[in-house]
Design a protein around this motif. Sequence first.
Motif, PDB file in Angstrom:
ATOM      1  N   UNK A 357       0.812  -1.221   0.000  1.00 56.34           N
ATOM      2  CA  UNK A 357       0.000   0.000   0.000  1.00 56.34           C
ATOM      3  C   UNK A 357       0.841   1.265   0.000  1.00 56.34           C
ATOM      4  N   UNK A 358       2.149   1.136  -0.089  1.00 62.34           N
ATOM      5  CA  UNK A 358       3.067   2.279  -0.084  1.00 62.34           C
ATOM      6  C   UNK A 358       3.517   2.585  -1.510  1.00 62.34           C
ATOM      7  N   UNK A 359       3.438   3.863  -1.884  1.00 61.68           N
ATOM      8  CA  UNK A 359       3.960   4.335  -3.171  1.00 61.68           C
ATOM      9  C   UNK A 359       5.219   5.142  -2.876  1.00 61.68           C
ATOM     10  N   UNK A 360       6.319   4.792  -3.520  1.00 57.01           N
ATOM     11  CA  UNK A 360       7.554   5.550  -3.339  1.00 57.01           C
ATOM     12  C   UNK A 360       7.831   6.337  -4.613  1.00 57.01           C
ATOM     13  N   UNK A 361       7.675   7.651  -4.515  1.00 55.01           N
ATOM     14  CA  UNK A 361       7.985   8.528  -5.637  1.00 55.01           C
ATOM     15  C   UNK A 361       9.438   8.982  -5.522  1.00 55.01           C
ATOM     16  N   UNK A 381       9.842  10.458  -1.896  1.00 50.92           N
ATOM     17  CA  UNK A 381       8.612  10.848  -1.206  1.00 50.92           C
ATOM     18  C   UNK A 381       7.810   9.568  -0.983  1.00 50.92           C
ATOM     19  N   UNK A 382       7.686   9.169   0.276  1.00 45.88           N
ATOM     20  CA  UNK A 382       7.041   7.906   0.629  1.00 45.88           C
ATOM     21  C   UNK A 382       5.588   8.200   0.968  1.00 45.88           C
ATOM     22  N   UNK A 383       4.667   7.585   0.221  1.00 49.32           N
ATOM     23  CA  UNK A 383       3.260   7.993   0.202  1.00 49.32           C
ATOM     24  C   UNK A 383       2.336   6.824   0.501  1.00 49.32           C
ATOM     25  N   UNK A 398       5.664   3.589   9.414  1.00 46.24           N
ATOM     26  CA  UNK A 398       6.038   2.180   9.623  1.00 46.24           C
ATOM     27  C   UNK A 398       7.020   1.712   8.564  1.00 46.24           C
ATOM     28  N   UNK A 399       6.933   2.286   7.377  1.00 44.79           N
ATOM     29  CA  UNK A 399       7.755   1.822   6.253  1.00 44.79           C
ATOM     30  C   UNK A 399       9.050   2.596   6.056  1.00 44.79           C
ATOM     31  N   UNK A 400       9.158   3.782   6.634  1.00 44.73           N
ATOM     32  CA  UNK A 400      10.376   4.574   6.429  1.00 44.73           C
ATOM     33  C   UNK A 400      11.656   3.847   6.855  1.00 44.73           C
ATOM     34  N   UNK A 401      11.653   3.106   7.972  1.00 47.16           N
ATOM     35  CA  UNK A 401      12.896   2.420   8.361  1.00 47.16           C
ATOM     36  C   UNK A 401      13.350   1.346   7.374  1.00 47.16           C
ATOM     37  N   UNK A 402      12.464   0.903   6.493  1.00 46.87           N
ATOM     38  CA  UNK A 402      12.839  -0.142   5.541  1.00 46.87           C
ATOM     39  C   UNK A 402      13.735   0.392   4.431  1.00 46.87           C
TER      40      UNK A 402
END
Length: 417
Positions: A357-361, A381-383, A398-402
């Motif tokens: 469910x995360x889009x990374x631009x 930009x993590x969206x 939650x996903x930024x540390x990945x």
Amino acid sequence: MKVLVIGSGGREHAICWKVKQSPLVEKLYCMPGNAGISEIAECVDIKVEDLDAIVEFALENNIDLAIIGPEVPLVMGLSDKLSENGIKSFGPNKMAAEFEGSKAFSKRFMEKYNIPTAAYGVYDNPQDALDGLENFSEPVVVKADGLAAGKGVLICQKMDEAVEAIKSIMESRQFGEAGDTVVVEEFLTGIEASLLCFVDGERIIPMESARDYKKAFDNDEGLNTGGMGCFSPNPIYTDKLQKFLDENILNNIIDGFKKDGIDYHGVLFIGLMIENDEAKVLEFNVRFGDPETQVVLPRMKSDIVEVMLKTIDGNLGQEDLMWNEQESVTVVLASGGYPEGYEKGKTITGLETVDEDIIVFHAGTKFDGDDIVTNGGRVLAVTCVADSIEKARERVYDNLPKIEFEKKQYRTDIAKL
């Protein structure tokens, strides 16, 4: 259709991502693009300032629609050049692009057409600017008139800071030619908000609202940046505020365009300061905002290519814009030291591990062999789009540390309502 997107940032990745969803599009190019954009479009190594090379490519490759992302080629007149060669171009012409090319031009337009904005003075030499400070109280805002990559606005708490800002911009040439003229403004209080609008020459139609975070660090501390995060919609947009915007800002803008003979087709970004259900305009930009685009376009249900074509042709209607009722958040991962000095070339890992469910631009990225490496101040930009701002925010953080790269930095308080 063959579509060309011009630019290489997170905004352009979001535009490409949305354009790619249109059944009208058979081939998508982006110049110069970045590592993320290369996964969905054919990237072409031509600089955005090389107008002749862009036009030549568009003609040779039978481009049906060119979408201009950044402000620099718009201010240089790329839209005009493309149109002169028979290529449909999404983005205002050179005359209209002056609304971003010159802050003084924008302020004079606002004053002329009774668009609420901060009191201001325009100065062409340092001594006049220093003398003009007598007309303002602390804090005060000093702006370089021209394009300064989103960094030409200095908020000065004390007059001695304003003196230094004027000297830095006009004498030390901190922003080069952009500082030949400065605009000094009163400091406005309230909540900052962003409003992106499609303008088709006849109508100005707002998109969904957003809130940007300009300061580099948590609690709105540090220097101004191009934007460290964003969320949409902005809950400050009440019915009362929308009525105020329509009657005092949007209607006056389109009326002014028509009276001044400004044939505006494209996106108008309106930066606002809102207080007590009323608003004043901070600035105009003549293109999609960054990172506002990364939260607004994922909520768009309409076919963006159809919307852009109607904007160009002058027949866009409110009914053409349909929006997902879900809400969205984006957080920018930046290079250590941004917006001042920072290093490029840091290997990025973990992009393939983020949740579905995360889009990374991608904003400032490129390939170094098989590796994706940093190539700018704002890197990613993590969206996320979710049923609420709170849920979208939780999923992003939650996903930024990945995702890892050396000296990465980001704000921890984006969309913390």
